[in-house]
Motif scaffolding. Structure first.
Motif, PDB file in Angstrom:
ATOM      1  N   ARG A 119       0.932  -1.040  -0.073  1.00  0.00           N
ATOM      2  CA  ARG A 119      -0.067  -0.208   0.036  1.00  0.00           C
ATOM      3  C   ARG A 119       1.005   1.345  -0.065  1.00  0.00           C
ATOM      4  N   LEU A 120       2.052   1.440   0.744  1.00  0.00           N
ATOM      5  CA  LEU A 120       2.774   2.353   0.718  1.00  0.00           C
ATOM      6  C   LEU A 120       3.497   2.702  -0.273  1.00  0.00           C
ATOM      7  N   ARG A 121       3.916   1.498  -1.002  1.00  0.00           N
ATOM      8  CA  ARG A 121       4.665   1.561  -2.305  1.00  0.00           C
ATOM      9  C   ARG A 121       3.705   2.090  -3.569  1.00  0.00           C
ATOM     10  N   THR A 122       2.373   1.645  -3.470  1.00  0.00           N
ATOM     11  CA  THR A 122       1.240   2.288  -4.346  1.00  0.00           C
ATOM     12  C   THR A 122       1.164   3.715  -4.128  1.00  0.00           C
ATOM     13  N   TYR A 123       1.132   3.992  -2.786  1.00  0.00           N
ATOM     14  CA  TYR A 123       1.175   5.622  -2.368  1.00  0.00           C
ATOM     15  C   TYR A 123       2.102   6.516  -2.875  1.00  0.00           C
ATOM     16  N   LEU A 124       3.406   5.882  -2.868  1.00  0.00           N
ATOM     17  CA  LEU A 124       4.359   6.719  -3.443  1.00  0.00           C
ATOM     18  C   LEU A 124       4.215   6.773  -4.777  1.00  0.00           C
ATOM     19  N   TRP A 125       4.192   5.600  -5.333  1.00  0.00           N
ATOM     20  CA  TRP A 125       3.953   5.563  -6.957  1.00  0.00           C
ATOM     21  C   TRP A 125       3.189   6.722  -7.378  1.00  0.00           C
ATOM     22  N   GLY A 126       2.034   6.916  -6.658  1.00  0.00           N
ATOM     23  CA  GLY A 126       1.032   7.908  -6.919  1.00  0.00           C
ATOM     24  C   GLY A 126       1.544   9.392  -6.710  1.00  0.00           C
ATOM     25  N   LEU A 127       2.471   9.683  -5.637  1.00  0.00           N
ATOM     26  CA  LEU A 127       2.834  11.039  -5.553  1.00  0.00           C
ATOM     27  C   LEU A 127       3.571  11.247  -6.613  1.00  0.00           C
ATOM     28  N   ASP A 128       4.639  10.283  -7.381  1.00  0.00           N
ATOM     29  CA  ASP A 128       5.356  10.454  -8.245  1.00  0.00           C
ATOM     30  C   ASP A 128       4.684  10.523  -9.714  1.00  0.00           C
ATOM     31  N   GLN A 129       3.662   9.849  -9.806  1.00  0.00           N
ATOM     32  CA  GLN A 129       2.729  10.194 -11.182  1.00  0.00           C
ATOM     33  C   GLN A 129       1.903  11.470 -11.011  1.00  0.00           C
ATOM     34  N   ASP A 130       1.749  11.911  -9.899  1.00  0.00           N
ATOM     35  CA  ASP A 130       1.213  13.348  -9.965  1.00  0.00           C
ATOM     36  C   ASP A 130       1.922  14.431 -10.404  1.00  0.00           C
ATOM     37  N   GLU A 131       3.198  14.186 -10.358  1.00  0.00           N
ATOM     38  CA  GLU A 131       3.971  15.090 -10.774  1.00  0.00           C
ATOM     39  C   GLU A 131       4.585  15.045 -12.218  1.00  0.00           C
ATOM     40  N   LEU A 132       4.132  14.001 -13.034  1.00  0.00           N
ATOM     41  CA  LEU A 132       4.518  13.952 -14.102  1.00  0.00           C
ATOM     42  C   LEU A 132       3.552  14.382 -15.109  1.00  0.00           C
ATOM     43  N   PRO A 133       3.835  14.922 -16.367  1.00  0.00           N
ATOM     44  CA  PRO A 133       2.781  15.157 -17.225  1.00  0.00           C
ATOM     45  C   PRO A 133       1.882  13.686 -17.732  1.00  0.00           C
ATOM     46  N   ALA A 134       0.709  13.953 -18.133  1.00  0.00           N
ATOM     47  CA  ALA A 134      -0.008  12.709 -18.348  1.00  0.00           C
ATOM     48  C   ALA A 134       0.449  11.916 -19.515  1.00  0.00           C
TER      49      ALA A 134
END
Length: 512
Positions: free
Chosen positions: A491-506
């Motif tokens: 769950r935490l890895r997925t949470y961190l991945w989500g933070l990374d994705q939010d900072e990238l262009p679509a």
């Protein structure tokens, strides 16, 4: 090659913070404008450049392990990996810290008894091995502060439920349900005592490793000094958490014991009433299967003595549920048994109406029942050590009257050397020989005996709390130890991945 602290050094395009071994073909960057190619003339032909390509560097900044062509598949493998690894970007450290603490702050959070300690350990382990060294001391202190804040709230909440003064609960009204309610309310404190202990052991190892690394730096560097002060403060905060949770637990457990201990002196285990209650309790326990982790049932004991044992049983279950470290478990029960010994011995010495063979045999039987139960629960050695003086005193009173009358002061003092001269004299002076019988002359102490000491034991002589300094039980070189922790790490890895994705262009995001 090893960069000095704060030096702008790259190794194959990646920031370098710690010592590394150079290989032919490596590209070393010093500062913002200089690149050097490492060659070994003994190696022929010369290997190609090892400089990381830009798109590979971008991939390494995400949660995906670098070097895998299929980033989506690599992400899935990483998220479900059983390795004790939690990768994160420095800018997400505070978010990750809050996520770990907020979602794993109670024994019922679902991650297991040592979830906070384990999750914070793998977070700090990654920072200490792969990120800027300046980050690790900050994470140590922030995590310690967050834990202390939660524990202080837990202590306040517990204090509201169990006030230490002006309690309306009267002595003798403490029942098994009340003991179990106290035990349930102590769970958060025991939970954090256990986790703080594991984190303290882990922090100490990391700080020692950092100190070894800093030996190569310039002595007296103010940045390193500040980092060391930060680490020391983090360790001190965890010390406070352990000490306060320990004090709260033993205080309220001994407060409960205080009301139940007189039963051991006053209960007649040979009376018909007690035997009937004992039989009823044994019949009620028949056919009940003992759950895993539970200790021996105390229903076969006389009911009033069983109430005393219930405190020990609940304390043991608390420590087991919280996975409290063996040294702290021993110290917790050492304090409980010290209190038991001191309280019972002082009460016994105060009530000279108990100084007779018949009453002493009853007390000895009750004490043996308790000690036998503790032995079966794995606490026999600790109990025997701390309750030795009480046992010696009761054994003295159990000496048959005919033999006692024939004994001399010297022989009695030799056989019961744990008793002070003042205590032995008090027992002999008030021993119930009969309404008209005076103590024999052989009981008189020699003139050299010091009888001025206090006959009562001091509660201030309790064993000190020794804070742990041992090898961490959490082995991060092994796979994630439980399915509950695996679920939380994923769950935490997925949470961190989500933070990374939010900072990238679509158009650059990786879809699961």
């Amino acid at each position: 090659m090893r960069p000095f602290r704060g030096g702008a050094v790259t190794h194959n395009g990646v920031a370098l913070y710690r010592e590394t071994v150079l290989k032919p073909g490596d590209v070393v960057g010093l500062g913002d404008h200089f690149l050097f190619l490492y060659r070994d003339p003994r190696v022929t032909p010369a290997p190609p450049l090892a400089l990381t390509l830009p798109w590979q560097a971008d991939a390494s900044a995400t949660c995906c392990p670098s070097g895998l062509v299929d980033r989506q598949e690599a992400l899935k493998l990483y998220l479900a990996s059983p390795e004790s690894v939690l990768k994160f970007h420095p800018r997400h450290a505070d978010d990750l810290l809050q996520e770990i603490i907020s979602k794993n702050s109670s024994p019922d959070s679902g991650g297991g008894p040592l979830a906070p300690a384990y999750l914070l350990s793998i977070m700090i382990d990654h920072a200490a091995k792969h990120l800027d060294p300046a980050l690790t001391p900050q994470i140590l202190l922030k995590s310690a502060n967050l834990i202390k804040e939660i524990v202080w709230d837990n202590i306040k909440e517990f204090g509201d439920k169990h006030p230490t003064q002006n309690s309306t609960e009267q002595e003798g009204e403490i029942s098994t349900p009340n003991v179990q309610k106290l035990s349930s309310d102590l769970r958060p404190l025991m939970f954090w005592m256990s986790n703080a202990t594991e984190l303290l052991n882990f922090f100490q190892v990391k700080v020692e490793n950092m100190e070894k690394e800093w030996e190569f730096e310039a002595p007296g560097d103010p940045v390193l000094t500040a980092d060391m002060d930060t680490c020391s403060e983090a360790l001190a905060q965890l010390d406070d958490v352990i000490m306060h949770t320990f004090q709260q637990c033993v205080y309220h457990l001994t407060k409960t014991l205080y009301s139940l201990l007189p039963a051991l002196l006053d209960t007649n285990p040979f009376s018909n009433e007690e035997k009937e209650k004992e039989k009823d309790g044994a019949r009620g326990a028949e056919g009940e299967e003992k759950k895993e982790g539970e200790v021996d049932d105390e229903s076969v004991l006389p009911p009033k003595v069983a109430g005393l044992v219930e405190v020990y049983r609940c304390s043991l279950m608390l420590s087991r549920e919280a996975c409290l470290s063996p040294p702290l478990t021993s110290q917790t029960f050492g304090y409980l048994f010290f209190f038991t010994n001191t309280s019972l011995l002082n009460t016994l010495l105060e009530r000279d109406g108990l100084f007779s063979w018949s009453r002493a045999v009853q007390i000895r039987t009750n004490l043996d029942l308790v000690l036998d139960w503790l032995q079966g629960a794995g606490l026999g050695d600790i109990a025997s050590e701390f309750m030795k003086k009480l046992s010696v005193t009761v054994n003295f009173l159990c000496i048959p009257k005919t033999r006692l009358i024939q004994s001399s002061w010297a022989s009695l003092k030799e056989e019961h050397e744990l008793l002070s001269p003042a205590q032995l004299h008090h027992l002999l002076t008030h021993y119930k020989l009969g309404p008209t019988r005076a103590p024999p002359a052989s009981w008189a102490p020699p003139t050299s005996a010091d009888l001025s000491g206090d006959i009562f034991e001091s509660f201030l002589d309790h064993p000190p709390l020794i804070l742990p300094n041992e090898t961490p039980r959490l082995d991060l070189s092994q796979p994630i130890p439980s399915s509950e922790l695996q679920k939380e790490v994923t769950r935490l890895r997925t949470y961190l991945w989500g933070l990374d994705q939010d900072e990238l262009p679509a158009n650059q995001r990786t879809r699961l």
